[in-house]
Enzyme design. Structure first.
Site, PDB file in Angstrom:
ATOM      1  N   ARG A  61     -14.151  -7.687   3.801  1.00  0.00           N
ATOM      2  CA  ARG A  61     -15.365  -7.196   3.142  1.00  0.00           C
ATOM      3  C   ARG A  61     -15.733  -8.005   1.902  1.00  0.00           C
ATOM      4  O   ARG A  61     -16.877  -7.960   1.455  1.00  0.00           O
ATOM      5  CB  ARG A  61     -15.234  -5.701   2.845  1.00  0.00           C
ATOM      6  CG  ARG A  61     -15.260  -4.870   4.132  1.00  0.00           C
ATOM      7  CD  ARG A  61     -15.194  -3.377   3.882  1.00  0.00           C
ATOM      8  NE  ARG A  61     -14.061  -2.991   3.072  1.00  0.00           N
ATOM      9  CZ  ARG A  61     -12.876  -2.603   3.547  1.00  0.00           C
ATOM     10  NH1 ARG A  61     -12.666  -2.581   4.836  1.00  0.00           N
ATOM     11  NH2 ARG A  61     -11.922  -2.248   2.725  1.00  0.00           N
ATOM     12  N   GLU A  98       1.764  -0.406  -0.742  1.00  0.00           N
ATOM     13  CA  GLU A  98       2.438   0.881  -0.895  1.00  0.00           C
ATOM     14  C   GLU A  98       3.465   1.098   0.210  1.00  0.00           C
ATOM     15  O   GLU A  98       4.502   1.708   0.003  1.00  0.00           O
ATOM     16  CB  GLU A  98       1.426   2.030  -0.807  1.00  0.00           C
ATOM     17  CG  GLU A  98       0.295   1.984  -1.769  1.00  0.00           C
ATOM     18  CD  GLU A  98      -0.757   3.034  -1.428  1.00  0.00           C
ATOM     19  OE1 GLU A  98      -0.476   3.960  -0.664  1.00  0.00           O
ATOM     20  OE2 GLU A  98      -1.877   2.894  -1.937  1.00  0.00           O
TER      21      GLU A  98
END
Length: 175
Positions: A61, A98
């Site tokens: 993006r 994460e």
């Protein structure tokens, strides 16, 4: 004004890509050419006076507005891709997520040492990917000119994480 325009267009998608996450979907922005133009204008205004020799857009993006902004500023665009996507000689950077690790890469001839590179992505969350891109650019002899994001998730403190890397951190719409 641009912040409100962006926030009005963004769609929240609950539980994507996993339960508990509210995904900020920018694709409705892409249906509005006038808003897209306003976003490019806002970035160009905020970047005045900053030396930028090229813009590095983060897959995928970051390509959407990054290339248009580079064209507007008259500088090259550098795609920063996930591992295995670039066909020429590359340099890679692994970084932690994460829930695991990821690798980004750039062509070794993407820019000349000493050039000032603006890093662009659609959204700033924790800052992990753009930190890795900054490290990659620095390792290749570049100078991080700054960062530009359409959206920032301020509660994840990404801006604080990347602030030591450049004095120029632009977020058009912060949540």
């Amino acid at each position: 004004m641009i912040e409100q325009q962006i926030k009005s267009a963004i769609r929240d998608i609950p539980d994507f890509p996993k339960p508990g996450i509210i995904f900020k979907d920018i694709t409705p922005i892409l249906k509005d050419p006038a808003l897209c133009e306003n976003i490019i204008n806002a970035f160009a205004d905020k970047l005045q006076g900053i030396r930028i020799d090229a813009i590095a857009g983060i897959e995928s993006r970051g390509f959407l507005f990054g290339l248009t902004l580079a064209t507007r500023l008259g500088v090259p665009f550098i795609p920063v891709r996930k591992a295995g996507k670039l066909p020429f000689t590359i340099k890679q950077k692994a970084y932690k997520l994460e829930y695991g690790t990821a690798i980004i890469e750039m062509h070794t001839d993407a820019f000349e040492p000493g050039q000032h590179i603006l890093i662009h992505d659609d959204l700033l969350a924790t800052g992990g990917t753009v930190t890795a891109a900054s490290e990659l650019i620095t390792e290749m002899g570049g100078i991080v000119a700054g960062f530009a994001f359409v959206v920032g998730l301020g509660f994840l403190n990404g801006k604080e994480r990347i602030a030591p890397l450049s004095d120029h951190v632009i977020v058009l719409a912060d949540y």
